[in-house]
Design a protein around this motif. Structure first.
Motif, PDB file in Angstrom:
ATOM      1  N   THR A 147       0.781  -1.169   0.053  1.00 34.38           N
ATOM      2  CA  THR A 147       0.103  -0.120   0.106  1.00 34.38           C
ATOM      3  C   THR A 147       1.019   1.212   0.060  1.00 34.38           C
ATOM      4  O   THR A 147       2.064   1.045   0.126  1.00 34.38           O
ATOM      5  CB  THR A 147      -0.852  -0.203   1.213  1.00 34.38           C
ATOM      6  OG1 THR A 147      -0.082   0.114   2.357  1.00 34.38           O
ATOM      7  CG2 THR A 147      -1.956  -1.321   1.338  1.00 34.38           C
ATOM      8  N   CYS A 180      -3.283  -2.064  -4.815  1.00 38.78           N
ATOM      9  CA  CYS A 180      -3.593  -1.301  -3.469  1.00 38.78           C
ATOM     10  C   CYS A 180      -2.950  -0.030  -3.901  1.00 38.78           C
ATOM     11  O   CYS A 180      -3.218   0.825  -3.015  1.00 38.78           O
ATOM     12  CB  CYS A 180      -3.222  -1.864  -2.293  1.00 38.78           C
ATOM     13  SG  CYS A 180      -3.766  -3.508  -1.738  1.00 38.78           S
ATOM     14  N   PRO A 190      -2.388   3.718  -6.228  1.00 41.00           N
ATOM     15  CA  PRO A 190      -3.254   4.508  -6.981  1.00 41.00           C
ATOM     16  C   PRO A 190      -2.824   4.190  -8.555  1.00 41.00           C
ATOM     17  O   PRO A 190      -1.648   3.829  -8.731  1.00 41.00           O
ATOM     18  CB  PRO A 190      -2.605   5.881  -6.690  1.00 41.00           C
ATOM     19  CG  PRO A 190      -2.419   5.905  -5.039  1.00 41.00           C
ATOM     20  CD  PRO A 190      -1.549   4.624  -5.057  1.00 41.00           C
ATOM     21  N   ARG A 191      -3.714   4.552  -9.405  1.00 39.24           N
ATOM     22  CA  ARG A 191      -3.137   4.487 -10.651  1.00 39.24           C
ATOM     23  C   ARG A 191      -2.012   5.427 -11.261  1.00 39.24           C
ATOM     24  O   ARG A 191      -2.162   6.616 -10.733  1.00 39.24           O
ATOM     25  CB  ARG A 191      -4.522   4.925 -11.767  1.00 39.24           C
ATOM     26  CG  ARG A 191      -5.586   3.703 -11.447  1.00 39.24           C
ATOM     27  CD  ARG A 191      -6.854   3.906 -12.270  1.00 39.24           C
ATOM     28  NE  ARG A 191      -7.930   3.046 -12.278  1.00 39.24           N
ATOM     29  CZ  ARG A 191      -9.027   3.019 -12.925  1.00 39.24           C
ATOM     30  NH1 ARG A 191      -9.339   4.288 -13.936  1.00 39.24           N
ATOM     31  NH2 ARG A 191      -9.868   2.055 -12.858  1.00 39.24           N
ATOM     32  N   LYS A 243       1.935   2.576 -10.644  1.00 39.09           N
ATOM     33  CA  LYS A 243       2.093   0.699 -10.628  1.00 39.09           C
ATOM     34  C   LYS A 243       2.876   0.461 -11.891  1.00 39.09           C
ATOM     35  O   LYS A 243       2.514  -0.057 -13.119  1.00 39.09           O
ATOM     36  CB  LYS A 243       0.770   0.163 -10.997  1.00 39.09           C
ATOM     37  CG  LYS A 243      -0.309   0.350  -9.830  1.00 39.09           C
ATOM     38  CD  LYS A 243      -1.646  -0.437 -10.233  1.00 39.09           C
ATOM     39  CE  LYS A 243      -2.796   0.066  -9.504  1.00 39.09           C
ATOM     40  NZ  LYS A 243      -3.999  -0.635  -9.680  1.00 39.09           N
ATOM     41  N   GLN A 285       4.578  11.107  -5.070  1.00 42.91           N
ATOM     42  CA  GLN A 285       3.318  10.987  -5.408  1.00 42.91           C
ATOM     43  C   GLN A 285       2.773  10.004  -4.341  1.00 42.91           C
ATOM     44  O   GLN A 285       1.453  10.264  -4.120  1.00 42.91           O
ATOM     45  CB  GLN A 285       3.378  10.166  -6.762  1.00 42.91           C
ATOM     46  CG  GLN A 285       4.169  11.089  -7.998  1.00 42.91           C
ATOM     47  CD  GLN A 285       3.296  12.304  -7.990  1.00 42.91           C
ATOM     48  OE1 GLN A 285       2.060  12.314  -8.040  1.00 42.91           O
ATOM     49  NE2 GLN A 285       3.812  13.403  -8.537  1.00 42.91           N
ATOM     50  N   SER A 323      -0.775  10.940  -2.182  1.00 39.18           N
ATOM     51  CA  SER A 323      -1.901  10.127  -2.357  1.00 39.18           C
ATOM     52  C   SER A 323      -2.301   9.874  -0.617  1.00 39.18           C
ATOM     53  O   SER A 323      -3.372   8.951  -0.721  1.00 39.18           O
ATOM     54  CB  SER A 323      -1.724   9.077  -3.207  1.00 39.18           C
ATOM     55  OG  SER A 323      -0.752   7.807  -2.743  1.00 39.18           O
ATOM     56  N   SER A 364      -5.983  10.868   0.474  1.00 40.57           N
ATOM     57  CA  SER A 364      -7.185  10.374  -0.308  1.00 40.57           C
ATOM     58  C   SER A 364      -7.134   8.668  -0.083  1.00 40.57           C
ATOM     59  O   SER A 364      -8.557   8.384  -0.170  1.00 40.57           O
ATOM     60  CB  SER A 364      -7.080  10.678  -1.578  1.00 40.57           C
ATOM     61  OG  SER A 364      -5.695  10.019  -2.187  1.00 40.57           O
ATOM     62  N   ALA A 365      -6.175   8.043   0.066  1.00 43.35           N
ATOM     63  CA  ALA A 365      -6.228   6.774   0.354  1.00 43.35           C
ATOM     64  C   ALA A 365      -6.971   6.304   1.653  1.00 43.35           C
ATOM     65  O   ALA A 365      -7.458   5.265   1.989  1.00 43.35           O
ATOM     66  CB  ALA A 365      -4.790   5.993   0.409  1.00 43.35           C
TER      67      ALA A 365
END
Length: 535
Positions: free
Chosen positions: A475, A505, A507-508, A511, A526, A530, A533-534
Motif C-alpha cells: 500500500t 492497492c 493508485p493508478r 504501478k 506521489q 496520495s 485520499s487513500a
C-alpha cells in the motif's frame, strides 16, 4: 665616419640585440613552445581561444599566423669585421614526423592494449589496431593478448548447404592463426559449429597448451576421443561448458575420468543422459569442483531429477556455486538412519529457480544449507513451499541477495502468508537485492517488514539497492511510512530499482517499475500526496 655610426657598426658586429631584436627573441621563444606542443609534420595544429588550448588534427593556417614574420636579411658588412664573423653551421633537414604512435615503446603499447582487451575482449579491437601502422601491428600480434577467443561458425543461422564449406575455409585460416596468434589461448568458445568440431579441437590441443576453459554452444559432432585428446594435451583445462550442445554422456564421462581431479567448473544441460554424469559426480570423480550448473533451458522437463543431497555434499565438498535451474528436482528422503553430512562449508550461491512446480521444502533447504554460513545469494523463485520461518533458521547471517518471486503462477495457487518481517529483521543490514514479487503477504505484514530497513542500529544506512514488490499487497503507507517513521525509500539512499507493477492497492499511474534515484524520489512524492485520499 661619424662616431655614432661607428658605435652602431660595432654593436652589430658584436651581436648585441637592439630593441627590435628583443621582440623577435620573445616571438622565437613562443614559437619554440608551440613546436614542442605540436611538432611539424605530426598531423596536428594548435588553436588558442580565450580560456583553452585545443590540439586539432590536420595542420591549418592558425599555427602559421602565430609565427613571427621573418626578419629581413641583414646587409653584408665590408671589412675585416665582416670577414671575422663566423658563419652558422647548416642545420640538417628534418624528415616528416611519423607520429606519436611510433614513438611509444612496444612494451608500453602492449600493456595499453592489454588493458583494453581485459575490459572489452580481443576482438574487434586487436583486428582494427593491427591496421594502423607497423608498430601497432607488432603489438596487436603478441600472443599474450589473445587469451580469450569466441569463434562463431560461418553461415550460422542461415539456411543452406554451404555451412560445411565455410567451416572448412575458416579452419584453413585457423591452421596459421593457432600457432602464431593463439599459442597462449586460455578461454575458447565455439558457437554453432556442426561439422568441423573435431579438427578444430585437434588444432587447439596441438597449439594451445594453456587452455583453461572450453565452452561449446549449439555444437554437434563432439566425440569421446575429442574431449579425451583435449584433456590430455591441456593440463590446465579445469572448466567445461557444454550447455545446449549435442554431446553424448560417454564423451563427458571419458573426459571426467581424465580431467576430473582438476575440474573446477562444470555446466550441463539436463537430459535423459544427465543421470549418468550426476552419478559420476556423486562418486567423487571431481573432488575440487567449485561451480555446478544443471539447466533445462526454456523447455519444461517433466522427468524429475533424482539428486540425493548428502551424496552430493560428500562427492563435491568444495562446491561454492550450485545452480539447478528450471528443473523438477526430486531429492531423495533423508530417512531416519541417515546422519547429516558435512554440508557445503564454502557455498556462496544457491539457485533453485524454476518456472514449474518443484518439491523444495524447508526440510530440504535445511539439509542443503545446514553448514553454509558464507552464503551470499539465495534464489528460490518458484519455490512456493518455502516459508519465512524456514529461511529464518538458516545459519547464514550476511545474505546479500534473496529472490523469492513467484512467476507464472495463478493467484489461486498463492496462499496468504505471514512472517515476512523475519526476513528483513535478520538480513536488513546486509541485503542488497530483495525480490518478493507474487508473494501473498498481507498488508500489515509487508508494512512491518519494510519498516525494519528504517530501524537499523547505528548511523549506517541499509545497503538495499533493488526492491521488487511486483504483484504484492503493498500500500502507499507501506512504501512511504507517514509521521514518526521514515519511509523505506528515504532510509535506503542507495535504492536504484523499485518495482511496483500489478500492485492493486496503489493508485493508478504509479504501478510501474522505477529505475534511478530521481524516478524513485518522484514516486515517493506521489505516494505521500496520495496518502490522505487513500485514508
Amino acid at each position: 665616419m661619424a662616431p655614432g655610426a661607428v658605435r652602431r657598426a660595432r654593436r652589430r658586429a658584436r651581436g648585441t640585440p637592439p630593441a627590435g631584436a628583443r621582440a623577435q627573441s620573445a616571438r622565437s621563444a613562443e614559437d619554440w613552445w608551440w613546436d614542442r606542443l605540436a611538432p611539424s609534420g605530426s598531423g596536428y595544429h594548435l588553436l588558442q581561444s580565450d580560456s583553452m588550448l585545443l590540439v586539432l588534427p590536420d595542420p591549418g593556417p592558425v599555427r602559421a599566423q602565430r609565427r613571427a614574420p621573418r626578419r629581413a636579411p641583414r646587409p653584408q658588412l665590408s671589412g675585416t669585421r665582416a670577414a671575422a664573423r663566423p658563419k652558422p653551421a647548416p642545420t640538417p633537414e628534418q624528415g616528416p614526423d611519423s607520429g606519436w604512435g611510433d614513438r611509444i615503446p612496444l612494451e608500453i603499447l602492449v600493456q595499453i592494449f592489454g588493458l583494453l582487451v581485459a575490459s572489452d575482449g580481443p576482438m574487434p579491437f586487436l583486428g582494427r589496431a593491427a591496421r594502423v601502422c607497423r608498430r601497432w601491428y607488432q603489438a596487436a600480434s603478441q600472443p599474450a593478448l589473445w587469451h580469450t577467443l569466441t569463434l562463431l561458425a560461418p553461415q550460422a543461422g542461415r539456411p543452406g548447404k554451404d555451412g560445411a564449406k565455410a567451416e572448412k575455409k575458416l579452419l584453413t585460416s585457423l591452421e596459421w592463426l593457432m600457432p602464431n596468434r593463439f599459442s597462449q589461448l586460455q578461454r575458447l568458445t565455439l558457437i554453432h559449429w556442426k561439422s568441423q568440431v573435431h579438427p578444430l579441437l585437434k588444432l587447439v590441443s596441438e597449439h594451445c597448451p594453456r587452455l583453461t576453459l572450453l565452452k561449446l554452444s549449439d555444437c554437434h559432432g563432439v566425440t569421446p576421443d575429442t574431449l579425451v585428446m583435449l584433456a590430455k594435451a591441456c593440463p590446465q583445462l579445469h572448466s567445461l561448458n557444454i550447455q545446449h550442445s549435442m554431446v553424448e554422456s560417454t564423451a563427458i564421462l571419458s573426459f571426467l575420468e581424465e580431467a576430473g581431479p582438476r575440474m573446477r567448473k562444470l555446466w550441463l544441460t539436463y537430459s535423459s543422459q544427465t543421470t549418468a554424469i550426476v552419478g559420476a559426480l556423486l562418486g567423487s570423480c571431481c573432488p575440487q569442483l567449485q561451480v555446478l550448473e544443471v539447466s533445462a533451458g526454456i523447455h519444461r522437463n517433466s522427468t524429475p531429477l533424482q539428486l540425493p543431497v548428502e551424496a552430493l555434499q560428500k562427492g563435491c565438498p568444495q562446491l561454492q556455486v550450485l545452480r539447478l535451474l528450471n528443473l523438477m528436482w526430486l531429492p531423495k528422503p533423508s530417512g531416519r538412519a541417515v546422519t547429516l553430512s558435512p554440508g557445503f562449508p564454502g557455498l556462496e550461491e544457491l539457485c533453485l529457480a524454476s518456472s514449474t512446480c518443484n518439491f523444495v521444502s524447508n526440510e530440504i533447504l535445511g539439509r542443503l544449507l545446514h553448514d553454509s554460513p558464507n552464503l551470499r545469494l539465495l534464489d528460490l523463485r518458484g519455490c512456493a513451499r518455502i516459508t519465512p520461518a524456514g529461511l529464518f533458521d538458516l545459519p547464514c547471517q550476511d545474505l546479500e541477495q534473496l529472490h523469492l518471486g513467484l512467476y507464472g503462477m495463478s493467484d489461486r495457487l498463492i496462499l496468504i502468508k505471514e512472517g515476512s518481517p523475519l526476513l528483513t529483521q535478520k538480513w536488513c543490514h546486509s541485503l542488497r537485492e530483495l525480490d518478493l514479487s507474487g508473494q501473498g503477504f498481507i498488508e500489515k505484514d509487508l508494512e512491518q517488514a519494510l519498516a525494519a530497513f528504517s530501524t537499523i542500529p547505528g548511523s549506517s544506512h541499509p545497503p538495499l539497492c533493488s526492491l521488487n514488490l511486483r504483484g504484492t499487497r503493498v500500500t502507499p503507507s507501506t512504501v512511504s511510512l507517514p509521521c514518526s517513521h521514515s519511509s523505506v525509500i528515504s532510509s535506503c539512499p542507495g535504492l536504484l530499482y523499485l518495482n511496483l507493477e500489478s500492485c492493486r492497492c496503489l493508485p493508478r499511474g504509479l504501478k510501474r517499475a522505477y529505475q534511478g534515484s530521481e524516478a524513485i524520489q518522484w514516486c515517493l512524492e506521489q505516494l505521500l500526496t496520495s496518502l490522505p485520499s487513500a485514508s
